[in-house]
Design an enzyme around this catalytic site. Sequence first.
Site, PDB file in Angstrom:
ATOM      1  N   ASN A 210      -0.701  -4.034  -8.724  1.00  0.00           N
ATOM      2  CA  ASN A 210      -0.293  -5.430  -8.960  1.00  0.00           C
ATOM      3  C   ASN A 210      -1.243  -6.080  -9.961  1.00  0.00           C
ATOM      4  O   ASN A 210      -2.178  -5.452 -10.438  1.00  0.00           O
ATOM      5  CB  ASN A 210      -0.259  -6.199  -7.637  1.00  0.00           C
ATOM      6  CG  ASN A 210      -1.596  -6.137  -6.926  1.00  0.00           C
ATOM      7  OD1 ASN A 210      -2.601  -6.593  -7.455  1.00  0.00           O
ATOM      8  ND2 ASN A 210      -1.617  -5.526  -5.745  1.00  0.00           N
ATOM      9  N   LYS A 289       2.075  16.139 -12.261  1.00  0.00           N
ATOM     10  CA  LYS A 289       2.795  15.042 -12.910  1.00  0.00           C
ATOM     11  C   LYS A 289       4.306  15.283 -12.769  1.00  0.00           C
ATOM     12  O   LYS A 289       4.779  16.393 -13.069  1.00  0.00           O
ATOM     13  CB  LYS A 289       2.401  14.983 -14.392  1.00  0.00           C
ATOM     14  CG  LYS A 289       2.989  13.806 -15.102  1.00  0.00           C
ATOM     15  CD  LYS A 289       2.578  13.778 -16.555  1.00  0.00           C
ATOM     16  CE  LYS A 289       3.458  12.789 -17.287  1.00  0.00           C
ATOM     17  NZ  LYS A 289       3.525  13.041 -18.701  1.00  0.00           N
ATOM     18  N   ILE A 307      -4.655  -4.776   6.919  1.00  0.00           N
ATOM     19  CA  ILE A 307      -6.109  -4.879   7.118  1.00  0.00           C
ATOM     20  C   ILE A 307      -6.479  -6.174   7.848  1.00  0.00           C
ATOM     21  O   ILE A 307      -7.210  -6.164   8.836  1.00  0.00           O
ATOM     22  CB  ILE A 307      -6.848  -4.797   5.755  1.00  0.00           C
ATOM     23  CG1 ILE A 307      -6.517  -3.460   5.069  1.00  0.00           C
ATOM     24  CG2 ILE A 307      -8.356  -4.938   5.950  1.00  0.00           C
ATOM     25  CD1 ILE A 307      -7.071  -3.314   3.671  1.00  0.00           C
ATOM     26  N   LYS A 337       2.291 -16.784   8.534  1.00  0.00           N
ATOM     27  CA  LYS A 337       1.276 -15.719   8.384  1.00  0.00           C
ATOM     28  C   LYS A 337       0.062 -16.008   9.277  1.00  0.00           C
ATOM     29  O   LYS A 337      -0.493 -15.112   9.919  1.00  0.00           O
ATOM     30  CB  LYS A 337       0.869 -15.622   6.903  1.00  0.00           C
ATOM     31  CG  LYS A 337      -0.003 -14.434   6.564  1.00  0.00           C
ATOM     32  CD  LYS A 337      -0.110 -14.222   5.049  1.00  0.00           C
ATOM     33  CE  LYS A 337      -0.996 -13.028   4.735  1.00  0.00           C
ATOM     34  NZ  LYS A 337      -1.117 -12.758   3.323  1.00  0.00           N
TER      35      LYS A 337
END
Length: 397
Positions: A210, A289, A307, A337
Site C-alpha cells: 500500500n 517468478k 495485530i 473499530k
Amino acid sequence: MNTLTNKRVLLGVSGSIAAYKSPDIVRRLQDLGAEVRVVITSGGREFVSERSLQTISKNKVHDNLWDKDAELSMGHIELAKWADIVIIAPASANTIAKLCHGKADDLLSTVILATSATVMIAPSMNQQMYASLAMKENLQLLKSRNVIIIEPGFGEQACGDVGEGRLAEPIDIAQQAAELFLSNSLSGKKVLITIGGTIEAIDPVRFISNHSSGKMGMSLAHACIQAGAKTTLVVGSISIEVERRAETIFVTSASEMYDAVMNNITSQDLFISCAAVADYRPSKVSLNKIKKTSSIKSIQLIENKDILASVCKLKDKPICIGFAAETENLISNAKHKLKNKKCDAIILNDISNSEIGLKSDENEVHFISEKNSEKIDKNSKQIIAEIIINKIAKYFF
Ligand SMILES: Cc1cc2nc3c(=O)[nH]c(=O)nc-3n(C[C@H](O)[C@H](O)[C@H](O)COP(=O)(O)O)c2cc1C
C-alpha cells in the site's frame, strides 16, 4: 506541545564549512515556531552570506562587537538577555575552544558569557580535528558547565575524509532545541509503535502493498521520544528516515510484524498501531517468478492475524491506540473499530482527501475514545503527533 512557538532563538554561526547550512537551520527553527536572530563570527562570514541569513531570519544579522549603533544600547547584553536559548551551529573548533576559556574577543563569545539562557552547540569539523584530545577535553569541559552538545554525524566530509564531525542535520538541531521546552509527559514510559506498510509476496518479484510512507508513525516516534518515553519501533515499508533514537526492528510482511510486536509487547505501557498492515496475503507464495503464460490468472488470499486486536486481548495489555484510515462513514466506522477491537482510542483519518493522509506531510484527524471524540485540525504530521501524544498522556497516564 513540543514546538518552539514564542521562543526566541539566538543562532551563532561560526567558521566551519558547514556554515552554508545555517540558513536552513534558521528555517527549521522557524518551522517549529521560533523567532530567530543570528550572530555570525568573522570565520562564519567566510562561508555564508549575511544577506541570506538576514532575508531568511527577517532580522538584522549581528556581526560586530564594536557596532556603534548597537553598542549605544549595549547590543551584546541586549542580545544575551533577549534569547531563550542560544544555539551555535555550526560550532567551529576555534569557537569551542574560546567558550572553554571564557574568551570575549568577538560578539558571539561575549554574548555567550553574558547570557543566562541555555547554550547548545553543534560541533562541525574535520574528523581528525573532532577526534583530537583537545576537542574531546573541551567538549567534556563544556558539558560539565551544562552546555548541551548536539552530536555531529558520521559520513563523508567537505574535505573528502570520512568520519565523525559532520554538522548534525538542521532538522535534528531544531528538534533537539524544541525538546528542551518539553513537558516530559511520557517520562519513564515504554512505547511500541508499528510504522509503514507491509509487503505480502506473490512470487520472488511481485507483491501486494500500500501507499503508506511511515510519516505519521515516525512523527509519533519523535513525539514519544520528546515526551521522554523509551520507544521501540516495528518498521515495515517506509519512504522516510528512521528516528535514530528509537530501538528499531525492521520487518517486511504482516506476519513478521505480528511476531515482532508479540515478542516485544511485554512490559510496554503504550502500543500505537500506526502501520498500514495488509488484511490479507496470497495463500501461496510461488518460489519462482510466475510467467505471463502461466495458467494462474487470479490470486487467492488468506486473512492475516489482526495485530491490534491481538494486543488488545492480552491479559496485561498496554494502553492500545489504533489508527483507522477511512474513506466513508468516518466516525461511525472508527467507533465500530474502537468497540470491535477493544482498544483505548482510535485516531481516525480521512484518506479520501489527498491533501491529508497516507503520503502527505499534513494530516487532520479525530481522536476517538469511549468518552471523547475530538477533531485535531489540519497541521503538519509532527504537530498532529505531538497533540495526539499529549492527549494520550492526559487521558491514560
Ligand atoms: C576552507 C576552510 C574550511 C574550514 N572548515 C572548518 C570546519 O569545518 N570546522 C572548523 O572548526 N574549522 C574550520 N576551518 C577553520 C576555521 O574557519 C578557523 O579556525 C576560524 O578561525 C574559525 O573562526 P571562528 O571560530 O571565530 O568562526 C576552516 C578553514 C578553512 C580555510
